[in-house]
Motif scaffolding. Structure first.
Motif, PDB file in Angstrom:
ATOM      1  N   ASN A   1      -8.796  13.373   0.205  1.00  0.00           N
ATOM      2  CA  ASN A   1      -8.640  12.459  -0.927  1.00  0.00           C
ATOM      3  C   ASN A   1      -9.361  12.925  -2.179  1.00  0.00           C
ATOM      4  O   ASN A   1      -9.754  12.121  -3.013  1.00  0.00           O
ATOM      5  CB  ASN A   1      -9.087  11.039  -0.543  1.00  0.00           C
ATOM      6  CG  ASN A   1      -8.086  10.381   0.398  1.00  0.00           C
ATOM      7  OD1 ASN A   1      -6.989  10.919   0.616  1.00  0.00           O
ATOM      8  ND2 ASN A   1      -8.437   9.228   0.938  1.00  0.00           N
TER       9      ASN A   1
ATOM     10  N   LYS B   1      -8.406  -1.129  -1.125  1.00  0.00           N
ATOM     11  CA  LYS B   1      -7.955  -0.804   0.234  1.00  0.00           C
ATOM     12  C   LYS B   1      -7.146  -1.943   0.884  1.00  0.00           C
ATOM     13  O   LYS B   1      -7.377  -3.118   0.598  1.00  0.00           O
ATOM     14  CB  LYS B   1      -9.160  -0.521   1.146  1.00  0.00           C
ATOM     15  CG  LYS B   1     -10.091   0.589   0.715  1.00  0.00           C
ATOM     16  CD  LYS B   1      -9.454   1.953   0.623  1.00  0.00           C
ATOM     17  CE  LYS B   1      -9.223   2.664   1.944  1.00  0.00           C
ATOM     18  NZ  LYS B   1      -8.550   3.984   1.717  1.00  0.00           N
TER      19      LYS B   1
ATOM     20  N   GLY C   1      -3.050   4.057   2.181  1.00  0.00           N
ATOM     21  CA  GLY C   1      -3.555   2.749   2.586  1.00  0.00           C
ATOM     22  C   GLY C   1      -4.231   2.040   1.420  1.00  0.00           C
ATOM     23  O   GLY C   1      -5.034   1.134   1.616  1.00  0.00           O
ATOM     24  N   ASN C   2      -3.884   2.446   0.193  1.00  0.00           N
ATOM     25  CA  ASN C   2      -4.430   1.802  -1.012  1.00  0.00           C
ATOM     26  C   ASN C   2      -3.352   0.997  -1.720  1.00  0.00           C
ATOM     27  O   ASN C   2      -2.176   1.356  -1.670  1.00  0.00           O
ATOM     28  CB  ASN C   2      -4.940   2.852  -2.006  1.00  0.00           C
ATOM     29  CG  ASN C   2      -6.138   3.599  -1.473  1.00  0.00           C
ATOM     30  OD1 ASN C   2      -6.896   3.068  -0.664  1.00  0.00           O
ATOM     31  ND2 ASN C   2      -6.297   4.844  -1.908  1.00  0.00           N
TER      32      ASN C   2
ATOM     33  N   ASP D   1     -14.356  -6.075  -0.792  1.00  0.00           N
ATOM     34  CA  ASP D   1     -14.409  -5.830   0.648  1.00  0.00           C
ATOM     35  C   ASP D   1     -15.383  -6.860   1.193  1.00  0.00           C
ATOM     36  O   ASP D   1     -16.591  -6.637   1.211  1.00  0.00           O
ATOM     37  CB  ASP D   1     -14.911  -4.400   0.890  1.00  0.00           C
ATOM     38  CG  ASP D   1     -15.066  -4.126   2.382  1.00  0.00           C
ATOM     39  OD1 ASP D   1     -15.098  -5.105   3.157  1.00  0.00           O
ATOM     40  OD2 ASP D   1     -15.168  -2.959   2.749  1.00  0.00           O
TER      41      ASP D   1
ATOM     42  N   SER E   1     -11.958  -2.353 -10.451  1.00  0.00           N
ATOM     43  CA  SER E   1     -10.771  -1.531 -10.250  1.00  0.00           C
ATOM     44  C   SER E   1     -10.175  -1.099 -11.592  1.00  0.00           C
ATOM     45  O   SER E   1     -10.015   0.070 -11.861  1.00  0.00           O
ATOM     46  CB  SER E   1      -9.728  -2.283  -9.439  1.00  0.00           C
ATOM     47  OG  SER E   1      -8.530  -1.564  -9.438  1.00  0.00           O
TER      48      SER E   1
ATOM     49  N   THR F   1       0.807  -1.223   0.000  1.00  0.00           N
ATOM     50  CA  THR F   1       0.000   0.000   0.000  1.00  0.00           C
ATOM     51  C   THR F   1       0.841   1.274   0.000  1.00  0.00           C
ATOM     52  O   THR F   1       1.979   1.288   0.459  1.00  0.00           O
ATOM     53  CB  THR F   1      -0.914   0.034   1.237  1.00  0.00           C
ATOM     54  OG1 THR F   1      -0.108  -0.005   2.412  1.00  0.00           O
ATOM     55  CG2 THR F   1      -1.863  -1.148   1.237  1.00  0.00           C
TER      56      THR F   1
ATOM     57  N   ASN G   1      -8.374  -5.586   1.765  1.00  0.00           N
ATOM     58  CA  ASN G   1      -9.328  -6.057   0.758  1.00  0.00           C
ATOM     59  C   ASN G   1      -8.664  -7.116  -0.122  1.00  0.00           C
ATOM     60  O   ASN G   1      -7.462  -7.353  -0.031  1.00  0.00           O
ATOM     61  CB  ASN G   1      -9.825  -4.897  -0.121  1.00  0.00           C
ATOM     62  CG  ASN G   1     -10.932  -4.079   0.549  1.00  0.00           C
ATOM     63  OD1 ASN G   1     -11.671  -3.366  -0.082  1.00  0.00           O
ATOM     64  ND2 ASN G   1     -11.053  -4.177   1.873  1.00  0.00           N
TER      65      ASN G   1
END
Lengths: 171, 171, 171, 171, 171, 171
Positions: free
Chosen positions: F120, E68, E26-27, E97, E106, E22, E71
């Motif tokens: 964000n 995330k 936090g991605n 999730d 995505s 990440t 996930n």
């Protein structure tokens, strides 16, 4: 074997400090930094001598400013001097907090590499031509650092380390 | 703050040398070994002082025998002496070729760690009680190594390093 | 082929739980722990028989206490008994919170390894000499655990597992 | 709490065996495979109960066919049955040599996960609806496997394991 | 050389987003996702042609929804069409999730792989049989995407890209 | 918001190709290279705008010369142009075989990053000042590449892409 300029060996590395590189303080672990420094120094050594190289020793290394998670580690490595079959590599390390345009010194170090022939025996390497003022200082200091290394490694008696002795007696 | 025995801090690590840990010779890369040594030394420091610790410096380190792919790296780390807020950790590293029941010395090193309080300021650590002959020798030598560190780090003048000066003048 | 003492095979591993080793609870993931246990057990097996070894099976494994991020995983592996070409390795795992001088049991397990000859066929291994009380208990229990393994692996009929049957009928 | 179909929890994983995943034979190390299996099983558990989950135990696991470097590891994980706060996950593992269009069974396993509430206490999970013949067989066998787990974990007396006892007495 | 169905090449990958994958948000980092996509696409290519393959190119790739930490990344890869020695692989990526039973797209991408013979020269691959409506659309679009690739790679003049030109002139 | 020179954003990365980075040919895997490129491009983007950034898209990427195990990957990343809240980063990648003093081009790419505010949401970034001839060419071409991106991403009709249309109609 032709001599080579110090500047031809420069290696620049930029690495991002990721979660797994950090200790409980959220700072880059010393061991992870040494891992990257060893790779940068190794690339530099091979650039100078065009032969496979192996880490022989690392000089005293002190960690001044911790580098934070998410910051960038910048490593610059350059050869200072060659000694027959070995090469001293000088590294400078910075942390960069690019969100705040802030670059800070982290540490400085000397790694020594040895070049090997196809039978894994040490082989001669080209000598180094220092050009800038800083390169010349590093070139000159390399002799003294080598004596420290040999004494600390138990391969030279302090009495024979003339360069180094002067440091203790006359300074 | 109660003193602690050196032997209470011992940390033993055994790691297998995997392909990604090796250089073109099929030997463990120096940087990867330093990564493991730093973790072993860090665990040892925390065991002694029960506080979060950070790598402060690494003494001269020389790589004697390369450790081969598939061999085992054995690291033993133990505290030698504490200096107010810092601790010197001694490490011994072996390679083990268990197919041939052959264990060989790889290197030996001293790492220094500093203990931090909740504000990330250095905090006092317990002193060390050396018990065996080897622990006492390491305890005594720690003063001299500390002077080398301070001089090489530019934090002490060679003239003030009495322990060390003796080494160069009388030996 | 000479018998070997159980204690000659001991392997001790200490690992630091880093962020990437943890699940959403900040605890060491079971799979990461099994990875380390497999390596410790494999080193132990090779130490005993001095031949390349391969994981054959893992017995029932239950995770009692989770190990937290930043804690140390301590693994002790030792051979219990050899069965012609296979070896049963016993592992004990602790978590260590060295900030609070607190060591807690995490789990216990039995891994079975098989030794291979240069053609990758199973080859005989030395038998084990248990010395301590605990080593003898583990040595004795190994037969029963082997029957469980063979039954659960569909290689033995429950009826033929005399050691095990006693457990269900008389206990 | 609504029951859920077993098939809604299926997780398929395909991983490439890279050099660092292999032992001296060039085969996938058992520990690395267990690492992947744990992740696949964990995803499956969370899919079923929509709550954070933790590995509770792993049943006897035997490695049949080694998977070679460069081959693909295929893992299929599916829930078999839920027991109040825990879930049994069944995994099948294949190796795939796609150069030769050859798929081979590697192993089969049962992992047990427990669901946790925000205070890290076990929380109830939905029950499982098995639909296919295979799902029903796995659902039925889950009781027996649970008794093995409880006995082997020392949490049940063999005498109370009626399902299992039958296996030893009448077979 | 026999033609092969598109559906025979499908590869499904499920990966858990761990801390080291990440960025500061936090991605999942884009580069880490591309690493997994490349592996999934590579497995798909080898499945289709049963020969070693190498990534030749990656089409425009846009990251729609960040995935995330904690996930699951779900990747589905399938061949769309073969061009003599190269194969176009279509990938769809979702984040999952599973705590909230929420699956989100995505990104989507096209990777091109080339098959190599034992001398590392490109070798012919089987052609693709599209069956479903979607497979046929992807098969048809492959020609146009190939022209974009060749033009953007400087290997075709825009003027010769009839399929593509139509897009700009008539739309 | 002050404009910034393109050259102030340069990031140089040197990485060693280790065994786990390679495919069955002993060449760097495309996905591993994209991972490093994404990190180099991300550092460059943050250097330019001093805000956290996220990968938005990657342009067509073609792998010309494979980089061998043990060779060095050299990546140079520099911003070309900013578009309100996004930045286009240009990357050049070389392989270096330092044993033979041989540097070869591997690929070239354009990554787009978007800067985010504390909520964000995309936030404006400084514009770019190109200085050298090459920087100016890259700056000018950025508009056309952006149209390709928008069309390929389905966010612009080909008809509205004037810059690009010219390419197809007049060339």
């Amino acid at each position: 074997m032709e001599s080579r300029k110090a500047c031809d060996s420069i290696t620049i590395m930029n690495e991002l400090v990721l979660p797994n590189d950090t200790n409980v303080f959220g700072n880059l672990m010393g061991g992870r930094l040494m891992y990257w420094m060893d790779i940068a120094a190794g690339i530099t050594a091979v650039k100078h001598c065009n032969a496979p190289c192996m880490t022989a020793s690392v000089d005293n290394l002190s960690f001044k400013n911790p580098i934070k998670l998410g910051n960038v580690v910048r490593i610059e490595a350059k050869i200072t001097r060659a000694f027959n079959t070995s090469m001293e590599i000088h590294l400078k390390v910075w942390g960069e907090d690019n969100l705040h345009q802030y670059r800070y010194e982290s540490n400085e170090a000397y790694f020594t590499f040895v070049a090997l022939d196809p039978n894994n025996k040490p082989r001669p390497v080209p000598s180094v031509i220092p050009e800038t003022e800083e390169e010349k200082l590093l070139f000159d200091g390399a002799l003294r650092r080598r004596q420290v290394r040999l004494i600390l490694g138990g391969k030279m008696k302090p009495d024979d380390a003339n360069e180094l002795k002067a440091l203790f007696i006359n300074n």
